[in-house]
Design an enzyme around this catalytic site. Sequence first.
Site, PDB file in Angstrom:
ATOM      1  N   ARG A  46       0.841  -1.202   0.000  1.00  0.00           N
ATOM      2  CA  ARG A  46       0.000   0.000   0.000  1.00  0.00           C
ATOM      3  C   ARG A  46       0.873   1.246   0.000  1.00  0.00           C
ATOM      4  O   ARG A  46       0.609   2.220  -0.701  1.00  0.00           O
ATOM      5  CB  ARG A  46      -0.972  -0.005   1.195  1.00  0.00           C
ATOM      6  N   TYR A  98     -16.678  18.342 -13.738  1.00  0.00           N
ATOM      7  CA  TYR A  98     -17.010  16.919 -13.830  1.00  0.00           C
ATOM      8  C   TYR A  98     -18.052  16.583 -12.750  1.00  0.00           C
ATOM      9  O   TYR A  98     -17.853  16.913 -11.567  1.00  0.00           O
ATOM     10  CB  TYR A  98     -15.744  16.087 -13.651  1.00  0.00           C
ATOM     11  N   ASP A 170      -7.244  19.810 -12.689  1.00  0.00           N
ATOM     12  CA  ASP A 170      -7.638  18.529 -13.280  1.00  0.00           C
ATOM     13  C   ASP A 170      -7.212  18.583 -14.749  1.00  0.00           C
ATOM     14  O   ASP A 170      -7.798  19.306 -15.552  1.00  0.00           O
ATOM     15  CB  ASP A 170      -9.161  18.342 -13.134  1.00  0.00           C
ATOM     16  N   LYS A 195      -9.015   7.909 -18.678  1.00  0.00           N
ATOM     17  CA  LYS A 195      -9.345   8.564 -19.936  1.00  0.00           C
ATOM     18  C   LYS A 195      -8.152   8.495 -20.907  1.00  0.00           C
ATOM     19  O   LYS A 195      -7.761   7.421 -21.288  1.00  0.00           O
ATOM     20  CB  LYS A 195      -9.803   9.991 -19.660  1.00  0.00           C
TER      21      LYS A 195
HETATM   22  C1  PLP Z   1     -13.697  10.819 -15.427  1.00  0.00           C
HETATM   23  C2  PLP Z   1     -13.230  12.046 -14.780  1.00  0.00           C
HETATM   24  C3  PLP Z   1     -12.954  12.076 -13.407  1.00  0.00           C
HETATM   25  C4  PLP Z   1     -13.178  10.875 -12.514  1.00  0.00           C
HETATM   26  O1  PLP Z   1     -12.296   9.842 -12.817  1.00  0.00           O
HETATM   27  P1  PLP Z   1     -12.630   8.263 -12.648  1.00  0.00           P
HETATM   28  O2  PLP Z   1     -11.412   7.610 -13.166  1.00  0.00           O
HETATM   29  O3  PLP Z   1     -13.861   7.990 -13.462  1.00  0.00           O
HETATM   30  O4  PLP Z   1     -12.882   8.014 -11.202  1.00  0.00           O
HETATM   31  C5  PLP Z   1     -12.477  13.263 -12.873  1.00  0.00           C
HETATM   32  N1  PLP Z   1     -12.283  14.369 -13.637  1.00  0.00           N
HETATM   33  C6  PLP Z   1     -12.549  14.366 -14.961  1.00  0.00           C
HETATM   34  C7  PLP Z   1     -12.319  15.592 -15.758  1.00  0.00           C
HETATM   35  C8  PLP Z   1     -13.030  13.213 -15.580  1.00  0.00           C
HETATM   36  O5  PLP Z   1     -13.300  13.217 -16.887  1.00  0.00           O
END
Ligand code: PLP
Length: 388
Positions: A46, A98, A170, A195
Amino acid sequence: MKIESRLAQIGSQSSPDTGAISYPIYQATAFRHPKLGQSTGFDYARTKSPTRTILEDAIAELESGDAGFACSSGMAALQTIFALFSQGDHLIVSLDLYGGTYRLLETIMSRFGVKATYVDTNDLDALEAAYLPNTKGILIETPTNPLMMVTDIELVCSWARKKGVYSIVDNTLLTPFLQRPIELGADIIIHSATKYLGGHNDVLAGLIVTKGKELSAQMAVLHNSIGAVLGPQDSWLLMRGMKTLALRMERHEYNATVISKFLLEHPLINEVYYPAFESHPGHAIQNKQSRGNTGIFSFKVTDAKLVEPILRHIKLIAFAESLGGVESLMTYPAVQTHADIPLEIRQKIGVDERLLRFSVGIEHVDDLVADLAQALDLAQAELEGGAL
Ligand SMILES: *Cc1c(COP(=O)(O)O)cnc(C)c1O
């Protein structure tokens, strides 16, 4: 070394004992100590795990940060970052956000006394107005999803620095290949690596990058204490995906540019939100701070009744809610990704029932245009024929 080379070579020189070009998957959770008071650097998985470490070092370097942390999802990464804050702290957050981040802040963090105010982060007056004595951080997405609003990262981060609050970006939609917010002054980067970084719609992961020694040490404690870490198999899969990031992003951008132009000229479409267009309000800032554009854009059809038949008639493009993978996906934000955002906020920012989001894949652009064209033709015929 250029970023394309660094991406392709992730982990390739990290196994001097065997010479393995692909770094192995270390499945172990426990590591033998040479003797009392000594460690190989690995004790318990971990805290630190070899395959994950290669990934974490790679993302830290790619984002020009000091430390990287791999989490089990983007949301786990956000939760880990939010654990920096305490009861009574206040955050300023991008208005068009998001949906899952909004839900985490409003349904969970708020119960622990961490409150957020949502503003247009490109408006310094709005930032000043939202700033409170207990403000401890600002979280921005740029461009935003789904409306592709662009925030000036350098401007916001220098404002945050003056106020003494953390700036968190982000960077999911652009990846370090296209945009590196730490170089523009950000303290913390978060990625849904599910993504573009993973890129193949087959691994769920989140990444955090921190700048600064003290903040990095603090994040390491949170990452280990919360324990929402990424397993070795998924760490490996993510690195495998990242090796082709540069090629993929170039194709995503090219395809999105061609298709967004096709839609802009289509009579059933009346708005296309894509910062690559000169007419987009964020175009100049996007060009200043990024090397290129993402493969995502949104558009509005002329009549909300067209949405259902379009989603029914697309064949190559899947109706599914994610983004950033090699396969093209179309999403209906109002009922999917953004359903948790209250109607009044959605209406204020323009996420309405005519809006569709397109995550353009790396298929041949002609096939994607043909698929959209036939779906739009069929939808129009149904609308005119009174079937809808
Ligand atoms: C999908 C997404 C998240 C969340 O991520 P997960 O991997 O689905 O938990 C956060 N910020 C943005 C901009 C996203 O597209």
